[in-house]
Design a protein around this motif. Structure first.
Motif, PDB file in Angstrom:
ATOM      1  N   VAL A  18       0.879  -1.039   0.233  1.00 19.14           N
ATOM      2  CA  VAL A  18       0.030   0.016  -0.053  1.00 19.14           C
ATOM      3  C   VAL A  18       0.691   1.351   0.060  1.00 19.14           C
ATOM      4  O   VAL A  18       0.628   2.243  -0.885  1.00 19.14           O
ATOM      5  CB  VAL A  18      -0.910   0.000   1.287  1.00 19.14           C
ATOM      6  N   PHE A  19       1.893   1.140   0.864  1.00 21.68           N
ATOM      7  CA  PHE A  19       2.784   2.378   0.904  1.00 21.68           C
ATOM      8  C   PHE A  19       3.696   2.476  -0.342  1.00 21.68           C
ATOM      9  O   PHE A  19       3.752   4.039  -0.892  1.00 21.68           O
ATOM     10  CB  PHE A  19       3.748   2.322   2.123  1.00 21.68           C
ATOM     11  N   LYS A  20       3.896   1.703  -1.106  1.00 20.44           N
ATOM     12  CA  LYS A  20       4.609   1.398  -2.464  1.00 20.44           C
ATOM     13  C   LYS A  20       3.682   2.228  -3.405  1.00 20.44           C
ATOM     14  O   LYS A  20       4.305   3.185  -4.050  1.00 20.44           O
ATOM     15  CB  LYS A  20       4.987   0.328  -2.906  1.00 20.44           C
ATOM     16  N   LYS A  21       2.259   1.916  -3.362  1.00 20.76           N
ATOM     17  CA  LYS A  21       1.383   2.533  -4.447  1.00 20.76           C
ATOM     18  C   LYS A  21       1.267   3.963  -4.182  1.00 20.76           C
ATOM     19  O   LYS A  21       0.634   4.749  -5.031  1.00 20.76           O
ATOM     20  CB  LYS A  21       0.161   1.743  -4.382  1.00 20.76           C
ATOM     21  N   HIS A  22       1.266   4.336  -2.815  1.00 21.56           N
ATOM     22  CA  HIS A  22       0.879   5.611  -2.481  1.00 21.56           C
ATOM     23  C   HIS A  22       2.336   6.205  -1.951  1.00 21.56           C
ATOM     24  O   HIS A  22       2.340   6.971  -0.749  1.00 21.56           O
ATOM     25  CB  HIS A  22      -0.034   5.659  -1.456  1.00 21.56           C
ATOM     26  N   SER A  23       3.331   6.304  -2.533  1.00 24.44           N
ATOM     27  CA  SER A  23       4.708   6.776  -2.190  1.00 24.44           C
ATOM     28  C   SER A  23       4.799   8.130  -2.309  1.00 24.44           C
ATOM     29  O   SER A  23       5.438   8.935  -1.695  1.00 24.44           O
ATOM     30  CB  SER A  23       5.897   6.197  -3.109  1.00 24.44           C
ATOM     31  N   LYS A  24       3.726   8.943  -2.930  1.00 23.23           N
ATOM     32  CA  LYS A  24       3.528  10.272  -3.120  1.00 23.23           C
ATOM     33  C   LYS A  24       2.239  10.922  -2.879  1.00 23.23           C
ATOM     34  O   LYS A  24       1.271  10.093  -3.360  1.00 23.23           O
ATOM     35  CB  LYS A  24       3.988  10.597  -4.706  1.00 23.23           C
ATOM     36  N   MET A  25       1.997  11.717  -1.970  1.00 17.41           N
ATOM     37  CA  MET A  25       0.849  12.303  -1.943  1.00 17.41           C
ATOM     38  C   MET A  25       0.557  13.151  -3.025  1.00 17.41           C
ATOM     39  O   MET A  25       1.142  13.999  -3.294  1.00 17.41           O
ATOM     40  CB  MET A  25       0.902  13.292  -0.398  1.00 17.41           C
ATOM     41  N   ASN A  26      -0.825  13.217  -3.290  1.00 11.14           N
ATOM     42  CA  ASN A  26      -1.341  13.986  -4.334  1.00 11.14           C
ATOM     43  C   ASN A  26      -2.509  14.991  -3.908  1.00 11.14           C
ATOM     44  O   ASN A  26      -3.358  14.421  -3.053  1.00 11.14           O
ATOM     45  CB  ASN A  26      -2.029  13.234  -5.658  1.00 11.14           C
ATOM     46  N   GLU A  27      -2.803  16.169  -4.299  1.00 13.77           N
ATOM     47  CA  GLU A  27      -3.657  16.831  -3.816  1.00 13.77           C
ATOM     48  C   GLU A  27      -5.045  16.313  -4.063  1.00 13.77           C
ATOM     49  O   GLU A  27      -5.489  15.530  -4.991  1.00 13.77           O
ATOM     50  CB  GLU A  27      -4.102  18.226  -4.575  1.00 13.77           C
ATOM     51  N   GLY A  28      -5.847  16.212  -2.955  1.00 15.12           N
ATOM     52  CA  GLY A  28      -7.274  15.412  -2.715  1.00 15.12           C
ATOM     53  C   GLY A  28      -7.125  14.220  -2.365  1.00 15.12           C
ATOM     54  O   GLY A  28      -8.169  13.605  -1.860  1.00 15.12           O
ATOM     55  N   ASP A  29      -5.931  13.428  -2.136  1.00 15.35           N
ATOM     56  CA  ASP A  29      -5.830  12.334  -1.471  1.00 15.35           C
ATOM     57  C   ASP A  29      -6.389  12.329  -0.231  1.00 15.35           C
ATOM     58  O   ASP A  29      -6.129  13.400   0.790  1.00 15.35           O
ATOM     59  CB  ASP A  29      -4.432  12.008  -1.551  1.00 15.35           C
ATOM     60  N   ILE A  30      -6.606  11.309   0.421  1.00 15.54           N
ATOM     61  CA  ILE A  30      -7.225  10.975   1.682  1.00 15.54           C
ATOM     62  C   ILE A  30      -6.060  10.104   2.493  1.00 15.54           C
ATOM     63  O   ILE A  30      -5.828   9.036   2.201  1.00 15.54           O
ATOM     64  CB  ILE A  30      -8.632  10.673   1.826  1.00 15.54           C
ATOM     65  N   TRP A  31      -5.645  10.911   3.699  1.00 17.03           N
ATOM     66  CA  TRP A  31      -4.585  10.171   4.448  1.00 17.03           C
ATOM     67  C   TRP A  31      -5.095  10.272   5.866  1.00 17.03           C
ATOM     68  O   TRP A  31      -6.121  11.094   6.129  1.00 17.03           O
ATOM     69  CB  TRP A  31      -3.494  10.702   4.323  1.00 17.03           C
ATOM     70  N   PHE A  32      -4.846   9.216   6.603  1.00 18.51           N
ATOM     71  CA  PHE A  32      -4.961   9.415   8.121  1.00 18.51           C
ATOM     72  C   PHE A  32      -4.174   9.333   9.082  1.00 18.51           C
ATOM     73  O   PHE A  32      -2.987   8.928   9.006  1.00 18.51           O
ATOM     74  CB  PHE A  32      -5.924   8.029   8.362  1.00 18.51           C
ATOM     75  N   LEU A  33      -4.275  10.151  10.208  1.00 17.45           N
ATOM     76  CA  LEU A  33      -3.515  10.146  11.267  1.00 17.45           C
ATOM     77  C   LEU A  33      -3.472   9.150  11.916  1.00 17.45           C
ATOM     78  O   LEU A  33      -4.497   8.805  12.365  1.00 17.45           O
ATOM     79  CB  LEU A  33      -3.391  11.622  12.063  1.00 17.45           C
TER      80      LEU A  33
END
Length: 119
Positions: A18-33
């Protein structure tokens, strides 16, 4: 919380993917603390930094995710994050799909969702 957790090595591989697929944050992406303390325990639990061919020893189950140390109050639907928190000291950021998997496997929360805004 899922009563049939995947083996620890599988959990490690799935979340790493999952982290490999989302190695870069893009505007509008949802991330969780997620509480750094809890996420660090999970990483130790699955031996996250070990090579993929290392099979973690199955140990006691981990407690549910507990984000109480990074929020002001969990009583509202949108918990407020405490001020002056530091990434990788107080919290870690995980992509939506990683959050969903961890909650499915361990339960807990509350969810602290953030949408990526580029400046």
């Amino acid at each position: 919380m899922n009563s049939s957790l995947p083996p620890l090595g599988d959990q490690r591989s799935i979340i790493k993917d999952v982290f490999k697929k989302h190695s870069k944050m893009n505007e509008g992406d949802i991330w969780f603390l997620i509480s750094y303390k809890w996420f660090k325990l999970w990483k130790e639990h699955v031996e996250y930094d070990s090579p993929d061919d290392v099979i973690p020893s199955e140990s006691d189950t981990l407690e549910p995710i507990n984000n109480a140390d990074i929020i002001v109050s969990s009583k509202s639907a949108n918990p407020r994050v405490k001020l002056n928190l530091l990434e990788e000291s107080d919290y870690s950021l995980v992509p939506l799909s990683a959050w969903n998997l961890l909650v499915e496997w361990y339960g807990g929360g509350p969810a602290v969702q953030k949408t990526v805004i580029m400046e």
